[in-house]
Design a protein around this motif. Structure first.
Motif, short mmCIF file in Angstrom:
data_model
loop_
_atom_site.label_atom_id
_atom_site.label_comp_id
_atom_site.label_asym_id
_atom_site.label_seq_id
_atom_site.Cartn_x
_atom_site.Cartn_y
_atom_site.Cartn_z
N LYS A 5 0.85 -1.19 0.00
CA LYS A 5 0.00 0.00 0.00
C LYS A 5 0.89 1.24 0.00
N ILE A 6 0.57 2.16 -0.88
CA ILE A 6 1.32 3.42 -0.99
C ILE A 6 0.42 4.53 -0.47
N SER A 7 0.95 5.33 0.43
CA SER A 7 0.15 6.39 1.04
C SER A 7 -0.17 7.48 0.02
N ASN A 8 -1.27 8.14 0.27
CA ASN A 8 -1.66 9.27 -0.60
C ASN A 8 -0.63 10.38 -0.53
N LEU A 11 2.18 9.42 -2.85
CA LEU A 11 1.73 9.57 -4.24
C LEU A 11 1.72 11.03 -4.66
N LEU A 12 1.22 11.90 -3.80
CA LEU A 12 1.16 13.33 -4.13
C LEU A 12 2.56 13.93 -4.22
N ALA A 13 3.44 13.56 -3.30
CA ALA A 13 4.82 14.08 -3.33
C ALA A 13 5.51 13.61 -4.61
N SER A 14 5.30 12.36 -5.00
CA SER A 14 5.91 11.83 -6.22
C SER A 14 5.37 12.56 -7.44
#
Length: 65
Positions: A5-8, A11-14
């Protein structure tokens, strides 16, 4: 196989990093024709996620060039 699981937040930082790289390279590309840069350019347009993904796993002890 279960994917992690990848945190939101991650994902936003990436995404922000992808976008920064893309916009920076588009700017370089748009200015290159002015012939003020005396070097070839090698853009990574469409491949930004590779840089962001690799750098996400670097530590302070890693050296990159």
């Amino acid at each position: 196989m279960t994917l992690p699981k990848i945190s939101n937040d991650l994902l936003l930082a990436s995404y922000k990093k992808f976008l920064f790289i893309r916009l920076s390279e588009l700017k370089v590309e748009s200015l290159y024709h002015l012939d003020e840069m005396k070097t070839p350019i090698h853009l990574s347009l469409g491949q930004e996620q590779v840089s962001v993904g690799v750098c996400a796993h670097l530590t302070d002890e890693d050296l990159i060039f």
